[in-house]
Design a protein around this motif. Structure first.
Motif, PDB file in Angstrom:
ATOM      1  N   GLU A   1      29.765 -13.159  12.445  1.00  0.00           N
ATOM      2  CA  GLU A   1      30.396 -13.401  11.150  1.00  0.00           C
ATOM      3  C   GLU A   1      31.134 -12.155  10.658  1.00  0.00           C
ATOM      4  O   GLU A   1      32.281 -12.232  10.216  1.00  0.00           O
ATOM      5  CB  GLU A   1      29.343 -13.847  10.140  1.00  0.00           C
ATOM      6  CG  GLU A   1      28.737 -15.210  10.466  1.00  0.00           C
ATOM      7  CD  GLU A   1      27.772 -15.678   9.396  1.00  0.00           C
ATOM      8  OE1 GLU A   1      27.605 -14.960   8.376  1.00  0.00           O
ATOM      9  OE2 GLU A   1      27.191 -16.761   9.570  1.00  0.00           O
ATOM     10  N   LEU A   2      30.486 -11.011  10.736  1.00  0.00           N
ATOM     11  CA  LEU A   2      31.150  -9.762  10.353  1.00  0.00           C
ATOM     12  C   LEU A   2      32.112  -9.263  11.419  1.00  0.00           C
ATOM     13  O   LEU A   2      32.993  -8.453  11.137  1.00  0.00           O
ATOM     14  CB  LEU A   2      30.095  -8.684  10.092  1.00  0.00           C
ATOM     15  CG  LEU A   2      29.173  -8.895   8.893  1.00  0.00           C
ATOM     16  CD1 LEU A   2      28.095  -7.828   8.877  1.00  0.00           C
ATOM     17  CD2 LEU A   2      29.966  -8.883   7.595  1.00  0.00           C
ATOM     18  N   ARG A   3      31.917  -9.743  12.667  1.00  0.00           N
ATOM     19  CA  ARG A   3      32.666  -9.239  13.820  1.00  0.00           C
ATOM     20  C   ARG A   3      32.519  -7.717  13.897  1.00  0.00           C
ATOM     21  O   ARG A   3      33.485  -6.965  14.017  1.00  0.00           O
ATOM     22  CB  ARG A   3      34.122  -9.697  13.791  1.00  0.00           C
ATOM     23  CG  ARG A   3      34.258 -11.225  13.891  1.00  0.00           C
ATOM     24  CD  ARG A   3      35.664 -11.672  14.204  1.00  0.00           C
ATOM     25  NE  ARG A   3      36.072 -11.316  15.566  1.00  0.00           N
ATOM     26  CZ  ARG A   3      35.747 -12.016  16.658  1.00  0.00           C
ATOM     27  NH1 ARG A   3      34.997 -13.100  16.568  1.00  0.00           N
ATOM     28  NH2 ARG A   3      36.167 -11.621  17.843  1.00  0.00           N
ATOM     29  N   LEU A   4      31.255  -7.306  13.886  1.00  0.00           N
ATOM     30  CA  LEU A   4      30.889  -5.902  14.013  1.00  0.00           C
ATOM     31  C   LEU A   4      29.701  -5.781  14.953  1.00  0.00           C
ATOM     32  O   LEU A   4      28.833  -6.654  14.982  1.00  0.00           O
ATOM     33  CB  LEU A   4      30.464  -5.319  12.658  1.00  0.00           C
ATOM     34  CG  LEU A   4      31.528  -4.985  11.617  1.00  0.00           C
ATOM     35  CD1 LEU A   4      30.846  -4.586  10.318  1.00  0.00           C
ATOM     36  CD2 LEU A   4      32.421  -3.853  12.115  1.00  0.00           C
ATOM     37  N   PHE A   5      29.650  -4.659  15.683  1.00  0.00           N
ATOM     38  CA  PHE A   5      28.432  -4.300  16.398  1.00  0.00           C
ATOM     39  C   PHE A   5      27.515  -3.552  15.430  1.00  0.00           C
ATOM     40  O   PHE A   5      27.945  -2.630  14.727  1.00  0.00           O
ATOM     41  CB  PHE A   5      28.736  -3.430  17.610  1.00  0.00           C
ATOM     42  CG  PHE A   5      29.208  -4.199  18.804  1.00  0.00           C
ATOM     43  CD1 PHE A   5      28.317  -4.954  19.555  1.00  0.00           C
ATOM     44  CD2 PHE A   5      30.545  -4.183  19.168  1.00  0.00           C
ATOM     45  CE1 PHE A   5      28.735  -5.672  20.652  1.00  0.00           C
ATOM     46  CE2 PHE A   5      30.984  -4.906  20.269  1.00  0.00           C
ATOM     47  CZ  PHE A   5      30.073  -5.656  21.010  1.00  0.00           C
TER      48      PHE A   5
END
Length: 346
Positions: A59-63
């Motif tokens: 959803e955040l498109r973050l690691f």
């Protein structure tokens, strides 16, 4: 029971028995006749990708940091990327395929593979080697489109595995006036020249950025496509360009970037680096006109029409019984390999 190939470290491989799951209502079961791994992606996964160190938040498109209770990755994983075969059973709600149809799709190297019908594609005139090359061709097509390669452009391709060799061909189809190919392995440079590259350079033997500048009367390439995942290759892809040129960066990595110097030509020549990922939920840059489905259909059509070829790319081709030794060569000593093909069944 049928067998599949698994590894824990990419240095040794073994056959493992497995039992296909019960046939679901929308499942298609296939007797695999031909298969191929995807060397770069699988090496990355086996040797420790970012997914082993961090957690991807879709959803955040973050690691993000991994939680302490995250499960450990499996000790062994199947090897393989594309399979081709014959349908031997279908679920009662399957509408697109019947027993006897020839199909291809994603899957590990194994004797029998089963998945829902929407994950299979009809062979429909593709050869087996073309079918296993549709995945690298899809990545290559998206890279060429991300680079906005047009009639008259000068293109350099760094890394001549299957993706790079197909990117060089698709760049030419897209109108590139000149295509330069770069790889330290002689076999790969030879295949690039056989498929239309104007020149092929060995980065271990010469200053490639300078060589491409000299080959273009000092101007440089307009677009460079980097597929190798090497920091040094990415640096040379930057160096070989005209001012305001574009580097299309395709691979995982580089994991180690000590040879990448963004304070040099990148800064003075105002280079743009474009990340090119054909999957992972990214929309095409020309969405909604272009979608992943359209791109995948396009590469199959390019093969069928003869606009691009898989000839010389799937090499060597070995029988299933010899695949374990061949995979060691692919992962450990790749000089004689471009894309391994495995003849699973006649």
């Amino acid at each position: 029971m049928p067998h599949e190939i698994v590894t824990s470290d990419g240095s040794s491989f073994r056959f493992r028995e497995y039992e296909p799951p019960p046939l679901g209502e929308r499942d298609v079961r296939v007797r695999v006749t031909f298969a191929a791994p995807k060397h770069g992606t699988e090496v990355h996964a086996i040797t420790g990708s970012v997914f082993a160190r961090k957690r991807w938040d879709p959803e955040l498109r973050l690691f993000l940091p991994r939680a302490a209770d995250d499960p450990e990755p499996p000790a062994e994983r199947p090897v393989g990327n594309r399979v081709v075969g014959e349908v031997i059973a279908v679920g009662r709600e399957v509408a697109r395929f019947a027993v006897g149809d020839r199909v291809y799709g994603y899957g590990p190297i194994r004797e029998v593979h089963q998945q829902p019908e929407e994950r299979w594609r009809p062979l429909a005139g593709l050869t087996e080697t073309q079918a296993v090359c549709t995945d690298p061709a899809h990545v290559a097509l998206v890279a060429v489109r991300d680079g906005t390669i047009r009639v008259g452009d000068v293109v350099a391709v760094f890394g001549l595995g299957a993706i790079g060799l197909l990117a060089a061909q698709i760049a030419r189809v897209s109108g590139a006036r000149s295509v330069f190919a770069v790889d330290p392995l002689p076999l790969r440079r030879e295949v690039a020249l056989a498929h239309g590259a104007d020149a092929a350079f060995d980065p271990a033997e010469e200053d490639v950025g300078l060589a491409i500048k000299r080959a273009t009367a000092g101007a440089g390439a307009d677009i460079a496509i980097e597929t190798s995942g090497s920091g040094a290759a990415l640096h040379e892809a930057i160096r070989c360009l005209r001012p305001c040129g574009i580097v299309v960066h395709v691979p995982w990595g580089p994991k180690e970037a000590r040879d990448l110097h963004l304070d040099e030509e990148f800064h003075l020549n105002r280079i743009t680096i474009v990340g090119s990922q054909a999957v992972w939920g990214n929309p095409d840059r020309d969405h909604p006109r272009w979608t992943e489905a359209r791109a995948r259909a396009t590469v199959a059509d390019l093969f069928r029409s003869g606009a691009i070829t898989a000839d010389g790319i799937v090499t060597p081709i070995v029988p299933f019984a010899e695949a374990l030794a061949a995979l060691v060569e692919v992962f450990q000593r790749p000089a004689g390999v471009i894309k391994l093909g495995v003849r699973v069944a006649p």
